[in-house]
Design a protein around this motif. Structure first.
Motif, PDB file in Angstrom:
ATOM      1  N   LEU A   1       0.806  -1.120   0.146  1.00 40.35           N
ATOM      2  CA  LEU A   1      -0.235   0.131   0.111  1.00 40.35           C
ATOM      3  C   LEU A   1       0.872   1.321  -0.063  1.00 40.35           C
ATOM      4  O   LEU A   1       0.783   2.424  -0.675  1.00 40.35           O
ATOM      5  N   PHE A   2       1.915   1.256   0.736  1.00 45.13           N
ATOM      6  CA  PHE A   2       3.014   2.259   0.876  1.00 45.13           C
ATOM      7  C   PHE A   2       3.299   2.476  -0.569  1.00 45.13           C
ATOM      8  O   PHE A   2       3.330   3.809  -1.043  1.00 45.13           O
TER       9      PHE A   2
ATOM     10  N   SER B   1       2.965   7.415   6.721  1.00 42.09           N
ATOM     11  CA  SER B   1       2.818   7.947   5.695  1.00 42.09           C
ATOM     12  C   SER B   1       1.477   7.199   4.853  1.00 42.09           C
ATOM     13  O   SER B   1       0.733   7.694   4.382  1.00 42.09           O
ATOM     14  N   THR B   2       1.437   5.663   5.269  1.00 47.05           N
ATOM     15  CA  THR B   2       0.333   4.802   4.795  1.00 47.05           C
ATOM     16  C   THR B   2      -1.083   4.799   5.539  1.00 47.05           C
ATOM     17  O   THR B   2      -1.981   4.833   5.022  1.00 47.05           O
TER      18      THR B   2
ATOM     19  N   LEU C   1      -5.637   5.562  -2.934  1.00 48.57           N
ATOM     20  CA  LEU C   1      -5.459   6.697  -1.562  1.00 48.57           C
ATOM     21  C   LEU C   1      -6.699   6.492  -0.841  1.00 48.57           C
ATOM     22  O   LEU C   1      -6.837   7.394   0.119  1.00 48.57           O
ATOM     23  N   ASP C   2      -7.544   5.626  -1.048  1.00 46.10           N
ATOM     24  CA  ASP C   2      -9.161   5.509  -0.240  1.00 46.10           C
ATOM     25  C   ASP C   2      -8.926   4.691   0.659  1.00 46.10           C
ATOM     26  O   ASP C   2      -9.649   4.034   1.182  1.00 46.10           O
ATOM     27  N   LYS C   3      -7.554   4.066   0.677  1.00 42.07           N
ATOM     28  CA  LYS C   3      -7.216   3.081   1.939  1.00 42.07           C
ATOM     29  C   LYS C   3      -6.044   3.408   2.491  1.00 42.07           C
ATOM     30  O   LYS C   3      -5.309   4.076   2.302  1.00 42.07           O
ATOM     31  N   CYS C   4      -5.887   2.946   3.880  1.00 41.01           N
ATOM     32  CA  CYS C   4      -4.951   2.948   4.705  1.00 41.01           C
ATOM     33  C   CYS C   4      -4.459   1.788   5.432  1.00 41.01           C
ATOM     34  O   CYS C   4      -5.236   0.823   5.557  1.00 41.01           O
TER      35      CYS C   4
ATOM     36  N   HIS D   1       0.693   4.009  -2.840  1.00 37.97           N
ATOM     37  CA  HIS D   1       0.250   5.417  -2.589  1.00 37.97           C
ATOM     38  C   HIS D   1       1.443   6.344  -3.399  1.00 37.97           C
ATOM     39  O   HIS D   1       1.162   7.523  -3.854  1.00 37.97           O
ATOM     40  N   LYS D   2       2.719   5.577  -3.553  1.00 43.08           N
ATOM     41  CA  LYS D   2       3.622   6.388  -4.351  1.00 43.08           C
ATOM     42  C   LYS D   2       3.296   6.581  -5.649  1.00 43.08           C
ATOM     43  O   LYS D   2       3.740   7.621  -6.450  1.00 43.08           O
TER      44      LYS D   2
ATOM     45  N   LYS E   1      -2.313   7.793   7.185  1.00 36.92           N
ATOM     46  CA  LYS E   1      -2.794   8.907   6.699  1.00 36.92           C
ATOM     47  C   LYS E   1      -3.692   9.572   7.730  1.00 36.92           C
ATOM     48  O   LYS E   1      -5.086   9.414   7.367  1.00 36.92           O
TER      49      LYS E   1
ATOM     50  N   GLY F   1       0.246   6.796  -6.532  1.00 36.76           N
ATOM     51  CA  GLY F   1      -0.936   7.971  -6.533  1.00 36.76           C
ATOM     52  C   GLY F   1      -2.260   7.039  -6.711  1.00 36.76           C
ATOM     53  O   GLY F   1      -3.332   7.616  -7.073  1.00 36.76           O
TER      54      GLY F   1
END
Length: 448
Positions: free
Chosen positions: A231-232, A315-316, A241-244, A235-236, A318, A238
Motif C-alpha cells: 500500500l505504501f 505515511s500509509t 488513496l482511499d485505503k490506509c 500511494h507513491k 494517513k 498515486g
C-alpha cells in the motif's frame, strides 16, 4: 530487450511473490520475468517459518470461515499440497500433523456439532471428537489443571488425526523452492536481492522502478507483493488513496517441551477480526508447542527492523479526521478495545507470561507461567487494510488494480495458503494485459 527490461516485474519474494514468479515462468508464454526483493533472501519477513502459524488454512478447523469462504480457500489450499507433492516435499517443507478446532463449554460444543454436520460434506475426512476421544489424542487438553482428572467443562472438537492429510508448511522453505523452480523453466528470468524500491512511475506504456541504490528497471507489467509496503508503494504511484494500513503484529510463546501432539485452535470470537489463540507443534523448535498469536498494533510496517519503517507507517496510515473517526468507531466496542489493550500487556516481560497463561489455559488447563517463555524474534506483521470510504477494516486479502498493468496485493492470513490461487488470478490478469497465453490445461493437470 536490455538486462533491466522485462515483460513482468514482481516486487517482493515472500511466498506470494515467489508463487507468482513460478506460475508466470511455468504456465505462461511470457518470456522475460524479474523478481526483486528488498532483503538478501526470499521470505525473510512474514513468510519466514517463525513469523506465521506454519498452517495450511484450508477451512476445516478455522471457525471464522463461512462455508462459502471455506470452499474457496480449500481450492487454493489443495494447490499447496499438489505443489508439495510435485516437489517431493513431504517431511521437507510439507508435513502431516494432527489438528482440531476445540470447543469449550456447552454453547461452543453445540456450535461445534452443528458446524461439523455442515462442513463434513466439504471435508469428508473430518471427524467429530467427543471428550473421550480428545483425552486419547490430546490428554493435556482433556485433563484438569492438576493433570489428574477430567477438566470440568464439556469439550468437543472437529479435526483429523496425524497422517490423514497434509496440514503444515514451512512457507519460508516453500518460497525458496518456488523461486528455484521458477528459474528452471527456460525463461529469461532475473532474481535480484537487496533491491529496495523507492520510486515507481508509469511512463511510455510501462513502469519505471528505481531502488535505493539507484538501480533502474523497466517493465511492461508490474505486480507488488510487498506485505504492508504494498500500500505504501501504491500511494507513491498515486493509487489506493482511499485505503490506509493498520499493521497488526503477532507474537508467540514457546513451551519448553511438547505439550500438544497436534494443532489445537480455539473457536473464533466473531466480533474480533484477529486470529483465535491456538497451539501448534513448532517445526523450527523441535516440535515443542508454540502458543499464539497475540495481536499488537505497532507504528511500523515491518517487525524486528528497528524504527526504519515508522515514517512509512505514518505515511500509509494517513491520519486525518476521517481516520480518527474510523479508529474511534473500531475502539468504542469494549470487547475490541479490551482485547487490544490486553495484547499490549502480553509484551511486558515477566508479567506477560502470567496474563497470557490465563488465556492459553483454555487449551491446556495445566499450563503454568513457568512452562512458557516469550519467543523473541517470532511473529510478523499482517497488513489490515482500512477502507476509508466505507469506514471499516477490509477483512482478508486486498488488491488494488486501479491502474492498468499494475497490481498491488496485501495478503494477511490466509495469504500464504492462498498464494498459488492468488498467483493464478494475477497470471491471468497479466496475460490478458500483455496479450499472452496462460496454459490452463497444464495448470489444471498439475495444481488442481
Amino acid at each position: 530487450m536490455s538486462q533491466n527490461e522485462f515483460d513482468v516485474l514482481i516486487i517482493g519474494a515472500g511466498i506470494s511473490g515467489a508463487a507468482l514468479f513460478y506460475e508466470l515462468a511455468r504456465y505462461t508464454d511470457i518470456k522475460n520475468i524479474a523478481l526483486i526483493e528488498k532483503y538478501n533472501a526470499p521470505a525473510t519477513l512474514n513468510s519466514k517459518g517463525t513469523s506465521n502459524s506454519q498452517t495450511i488454512h484450508c477451512g476445516d478447523i478455522e471457525t471464522n470461515y463461512t462455508f462459502e469462504k471455506a470452499k474457496k480457500v480449500k481450492r487454493t489450499a489443495d494447490m499447496i499440497i499438489k505443489y508439495g507433492k510435485l516437489q517431493n516435499a513431504e517431511n521437507k517443507f510439507m508435513f502431516s500433523h494432527q489438528k482440531m478446532a476445540l470447543a469449550v463449554g456447552d454453547s461452543e460444543c453445540e456450535y461445534m456439532k452443528t458446524r461439523y454436520e455442515e462442513f463434513k460434506e466439504l471435508y469428508p475426512y473430518i471427524k467429530f471428537f467427543d471428550k473421550t476421544k480428545i483425552k486419547e489424542i490430546e490428554p493435556r487438553v482433556a485433563l484438569d489443571e492438576n493433570f489428574s482428572n477430567d477438566r470440568p467443562e464439556n469439550i468437543a472438537g472437529m479435526g483429523i488425526e496425524a497422517g490423514e492429510v497434509f496440514t503444515t508448511v514451512d512457507y519460508g522453505k516453500m518460497s525458496e523452492s518456488l523461486v528455484e523452480q521458477g528459474q528452471k523453466q527456460g525463461k529469461n528470468t532475473l532474481v535480484a536481492f537487496n533491491q529496495e524500491v523507492n520510486f515507481i512511475e508509469k511512463k511510455d506504456g510501462g513502469f519505471y522502478i528505481r531502488t535505493t541504490d539507484y538501480k533502474e528497471y523497466h517493465a511492461k507489467a508490474l505486480v507488488v507483493n510487498a506485505g504492508a509496503h504494498s500500500l505504501f508503494l501504491a500511494h507513491k504511484l498515486g493509487v489506493g488513496l482511499d485505503k490506509c494500513c493498520w499493521p497488526v503484529a503477532g507474537s508467540f510463546y514457546l513451551t519448553k517441551q511438547k505439550l500438544l501432539n497436534g494443532k489445537v485452535y480455539m473457536v473464533q470470537n466473531p466480533k474480533l477480526p484477529f486470529a483465535a489463540l491456538h497451539g501448534d507443534p513448532d517445526l523450527l523448535a523441535d516440535m515443542n508447542t508454540r502458543f499464539g498469536p497475540t495481536a499488537l498494533v505497532l507504528p511500523k510496517l515491518e517487525r524486528y527492523h528497528g524504527l526504519k519503517s515508522m515514517p512509512e507507517f505514518f505515511s500509509t496510515l494517513k491520519i486525518d479526521r476521517l481516520f480518527m473517526k474510523i479508529a474511534f468507531d473500531i475502539m468504542k466496542d469494549s470487547m475490541v478495545r479490551n482485547y487490544l489493550l490486553y495484547n499490549y500487556l502480553y509484551e511486558i516481560p515477566i508479567f506477560n507470561r502470567y496474563l497470557f497463561v490465563k488465556n492459553a489455559k483454555k487449551i491446556v488447563p495445566s499450563l503454568k507461567p513457568s512452562d512458557i517463555y516469550y519467543a523473541d524474534g517470532f511473529g510478523g506483521v499482517r497488513p489490515q487494510v482500512i477502507d476509508r470510504t466505507k469506514g471499516e477494516i477490509m477483512l482478508g486479502e486486498a488488491s488494488i488494480t486501479d491502474v492498468e498493468g499494475v497490481i498491488f496485493n496485501m495478503t494477511p492470513s490466509p495469504g500464504a495458503t492462498s498464494c498459488l490461487g492468488n498467483a493464478e488470478r494475477d497470471c491471468k490478469i497479466v496475460c490478458k494485459y500483455l496479450g499472452q497465453k496462460f496454459d490452463e490445461d497444464k495448470f489444471t493437470s498439475e495444481l488442481l
